[in-house]
Design an enzyme around this catalytic site. Structure first.
Site, PDB file in Angstrom:
ATOM      1  N   GLU A 382       0.790  -1.237   0.000  1.00 44.43           N
ATOM      2  CA  GLU A 382       0.000   0.000   0.000  1.00 44.43           C
ATOM      3  C   GLU A 382       0.819   1.282   0.000  1.00 44.43           C
ATOM      4  OE1 GLU A 382      -3.007  -0.161   3.051  1.00 44.43           O
ATOM      5  OE2 GLU A 382      -4.334  -1.252   1.702  1.00 44.43           O
ATOM      6  N   GLU A 455      -6.579  -7.770  -0.734  1.00 47.85           N
ATOM      7  CA  GLU A 455      -7.249  -7.547   0.553  1.00 47.85           C
ATOM      8  C   GLU A 455      -8.658  -7.041   0.287  1.00 47.85           C
ATOM      9  OE1 GLU A 455      -5.250  -5.155   3.559  1.00 47.85           O
ATOM     10  OE2 GLU A 455      -3.300  -5.726   2.756  1.00 47.85           O
TER      11      GLU A 455
HETATM   12  C1  GAL Z   1      -4.877  -2.537   4.744  1.00 50.12           C
HETATM   13  C2  GAL Z   1      -3.471  -2.966   5.110  1.00 50.12           C
HETATM   14  C3  GAL Z   1      -3.459  -4.109   6.102  1.00 50.12           C
HETATM   15  C4  GAL Z   1      -4.436  -3.858   7.193  1.00 50.12           C
HETATM   16  C5  GAL Z   1      -5.776  -3.707   6.578  1.00 50.12           C
HETATM   17  C6  GAL Z   1      -6.901  -3.597   7.568  1.00 50.12           C
HETATM   18  O1  GAL Z   1      -4.909  -1.237   4.314  1.00 50.12           O
HETATM   19  O2  GAL Z   1      -2.776  -3.342   3.961  1.00 50.12           O
HETATM   20  O3  GAL Z   1      -2.173  -4.301   6.606  1.00 50.12           O
HETATM   21  O4  GAL Z   1      -4.073  -2.697   7.880  1.00 50.12           O
HETATM   22  O5  GAL Z   1      -5.781  -2.533   5.781  1.00 50.12           O
HETATM   23  O6  GAL Z   1      -8.099  -3.750   6.900  1.00 50.12           O
END
Ligand code: GAL
Length: 733
Positions: A382, A455
């Site tokens: 990210e 994610e």
């Molecule tokens: C994303 C990140 C993860 C975690 C997640 C929580 O932005 O890559 O490490 O923080 O959000 O939903």
């Protein structure tokens, strides 16, 4: 001479703090004896201060060298030390390392005295050093300190093998080939490199080549191999032995390899030319109390749980290279892996980026022989686009390993695609809209490219395992909708949700207690409703999980519908309050693309003020009953159950297993709002990890036990104040 490899797990001494005298002083007064993997401080699971384990500490160990190791070159191999280390041998600095997720080796040959007093001292710095990824700004996870992975002593002849890289060839042909490259050191005249491939005890092929003196690499090709492909349901592994003969010396390296082709394409992901929709979760390597320091069995149990309980086909090792044991197990059980370099949103200065490239290289060199790994993550998770930095990491990864594609996890739309796969964290689903965005809208490109969702869900809908039913249900529904959206679009290779397990974090994230409750399981690997979403998507075993606790008034306005049943059954009969409501089938109209949509009951009669009775759900496949779940309307504690994930443990360096404790009602369901205190006791050669006095959290809890080294019978007992008791017995051999 030959190679001798000895684990250095036991007989270490530890003390917080490091003073200059420690490097040269073998004395261990004020130290405690420890066994690796080791965490610098056992931490509470929540409401701790990260400062409490950060700082310098000292580890010391005598070496007890054997006469037969003389004339060898001697290395100490560290699998992982958080965050940085200085290694001293007999008071002299033998090597340093920065970066808590990558292995390093220190040569001590020239520092040894061979007088019986040789010793190591390691200064461990477990602070969040801004010069070392992922640090430099805030990070949504906690990197617990210590020599938290294994250490090995390696004695090799002067002519030795440094590393071996294998590449499977002709994978789709009936007869396959294996190309290998060995990196060599100190090759004299007349040396020969030989390789053989083994299926158990059967030698399948052999080849060799003469080496020029000083050769630094050599390539060999094993051909005409009658071997099986590495498949998710038959992850065939073979053993490769590579031997360097130089005069009377031999140096041999043994590794496992598999034959498979993995490809992300604009039309999805293919393993051995078969299209596979990837369905996975992100895993952090953290455990309650022990932080990062858990031995092989805990790593194996995590991989087993992801594959065999959650029925995933891929895991992302967010956001760093994880334990070699975890990856070994993924190879063994057929669980695909997306592995990425350490980092989180922040990109540091030029020196930091150098360090990041070193991390990337160390990760790829360590892990390139794992058939389970199908993608290298070469971006800081990210982070913003950075052309020069990411052009460099992509070039580096492709040069080191041309057989695997690169990905780089971003949340950015229209981000510069330097990688082979557009890997995106898509958190757009808010419970009312589409499960995922359109790939072209995200990439901004007018052509389709390999595309993987890395994610989703996560912080958009944090959910505790002991939250109320509506919240647990909504978390599950969101995962269902995203999986359905991923399944619907052939351009999307799959979706890897955030995340498998709740994890410890900094004050800047989570629920204020240093926990992010984003898992489909809690930190103890106990399932929330959303776990059933994943479990139900394959046919491996009958799954029938009504997402209900069967209460009259836990949901608002005494609703019990929609009653969502995650299942892979073809039909589910529902009996409520003694009345057969008939058979229901999966909801294909709302979840048209899922392999196994949930069964959803939208209306059930009865309400607030009506008599409340039990329920029964019966699942059928091919017309036959395969699963049944019953719920009582009047749950009371019926039994305390205790179950260990392992049947036996090993004596010697510490071993561990998870043990699950449940206070269940007469139908076998944990009592969801029970917070009874329980006393955990270990008798025999073992200890409870963490405090012995706990509360059940929503009727259940899990904990780990650790062995103390000796053989015997370990008995673990749990007692409640009301006099309920349960025990498990584990032989330790
Ligand atoms: C994303 C990140 C993860 C975690 C997640 C929580 O932005 O890559 O490490 O923080 O959000 O939903």
């Amino acid at each position: 001479m030959k190679r001798i490899v000895t684990p250095l797990l036991e007989h270490w001494y530890f003390r917080p703090g490091f003073v200059p005298r420690d490097a040269a002083d073998p004395a261990t007064e004020g130290f405690v004896p420890v066994c690796l993997p080791h965490t610098v401080r056992e931490m509470p699971c929540s409401y701790f201060s990260v400062q409490d384990f950060q700082g310098l500490s000292c580890y010391k160990r005598r070496l007890n060298l054997k006469e037969e190791w003389k004339n060898h070159r001697i290395f100490v191999d560290f699998d992982g030390v958080m965050t940085a280390a200085r290694v001293f041998c007999n008071g002299r600095e033998a090597g340093t390392h920065k970066g808590g997720f990558t292995p390093f080796s220190v040569e001590i040959t020239d520092f040894l005295r061979w007088d019986g007093g040789d010793f190591l001292a390691v200064e461990v710095d477990s602070t969040e050093r801004p010069d070392t990824p992922p640090f430099g700004y805030v990070v949504d996870y906690v990197c617990f300190g210590g020599i938290y992975r294994e250490v090995t002593l390696r004695a090799v002849p002067p002519a030795h093998i440094r590393n071996v890289k294998t590449e499977a060839r002709d994978v789709m042909a009936p007869r396959k080939a294996l190309a290998l490259r060995a990196d060599l050191q100190g090759v004299p005249a007349g040396a020969v490199l030989a390789a053989s491939l083994w299926d158990g005890d059967t030698r399948l092929a052999v080849c060799e080549t003469a080496l020029a003196p000083g050769a630094q690499t050599a390539e060999l090709l094993l051909q005409d191999l009658d071997v099986r492909r590495w498949e998710l349901d038959d992850p065939a592994l073979y053993t490769l032995r590579v031997t360097l003969h130089s005069g009377a010396d031999t140096d041999e390296v043994c590794l496992r390899t598999g034959f498979r082709i993995a490809r992300f394409t604009p039309r999805g992901f293919f393993l051995n030319e078969k299209s596979i929709k990837l369905r996975g979760l992100n895993r952090h390597q953290q455990y309650p109390y022990q932080g990062y320091a858990m031995p092989w069995r805990a790593q194996y149990q995590d991989a087993d749980l992801l594959k065999r309980e959650l029925h995933l086909n891929i895991v992302r090792t967010s956001h760093y290279p994880q334990s070699p044991h975890f990856l070994d197990r993924c190879d063994e059980i057929g669980l695909l892996v997306f592995e990425e370099l350490p980092g989180w949103q922040h990109i540091g200065d030029a020196a930091w980026q150098e360090q990041s490239c070193r991390d990337l290289e160390a990760m790829i060199r360590r892990d390139w022989n794992h058939p389970s790994i199908v993608l290298w993550g070469v971006r800081i998770n990210e982070s913003l686009d950075d052309h020069d930095f990411y052009a460099r990491t992509n070039t580096l990864a492709r040069a080191l390993d041309p057989t695997r594609q690169t990905g780089g996890v971003r949340y950015l739309e229209h981000s510069e695609l330097l990688e082979d796969v557009y890997t995106i964290n898509d958190f757009s689903h808010d419970g009312t809209n589409a499960g995922l965005r359109d790939p072209r809208a995200v990439t901004g490109l007018t052509r389709d490219v390999p595309y993987l969702v890395t994610e989703h869900s996560g912080h958009i809908y944090p959910t505790k395992r002991f939250d109320n039913e509506e919240r647990l249900l909504e978390q599950a529904l969101r995962h269902l909708r995203v999986l359905d959206a991923a399944a619907a679009d052939p351009r999307i290779s799959g979706a890897i949700g955030w995340c498998a397990f709740d994890y410890n974090t900094h004050k800047d994230f989570g629920s204020g207690d240093k926990v992010c409750y984003h898992g489909v399981m809690d930190m103890f690997r106990l399932p929330k409703f959303a776990a059933a979403v994943y479990r139900s998507q394959t046919e491996e075993e009958p799954v029938l999980e009504p997402l209900t606790r069967w209460t009259r008034g836990d949901r608002c306005a005494a609703q019990i519908t929609p009653l969502v049943i995650c299942t892979n059954c073809e039909e589910v009969r529902v009996i409520v309050n003694g009345v057969d409501q008939g058979k229901f089938t999966p909801d294909r109209s709302n979840y048209p693309s899922l392999a196994h949509p949930p069964v959803i009951l939208r209306q059930l009669s009865g309400g607030w003020g009506d008599d409340w009775n039990g329920a029964e759900f019966i699942g059928y496949r091919g017309g036959k009953e395969v699963a049944r779940q019953r719920y009582t309307a009047d749950p009371t504690p019926a039994a305390l159950e205790l179950q260990a994930d392992a049947a036996a443990l090993n004596a010697g360096p510490w071993d561990t297993t998870r043990i699950v404790c449940r206070l269940v009602d007469s139908c076998g369901h944990p009592l969801p709002y029970d917070f009874t205190p329980v006393q955990l006791t270990a008798e025999g050669p073992g200890q409870i990890i963490g405090p012995g006095l706990r509360s059940l959290l929503g009727g259940e809890i899990a904990f780990w036990v650790r062995t103390t080294g000796e053989e015997g019978v370990l008995r673990v007992i749990v007692n409640t104040p009301e006099g309920l008791t349960a025990a498990v017995t584990l032989p330790v051999k």
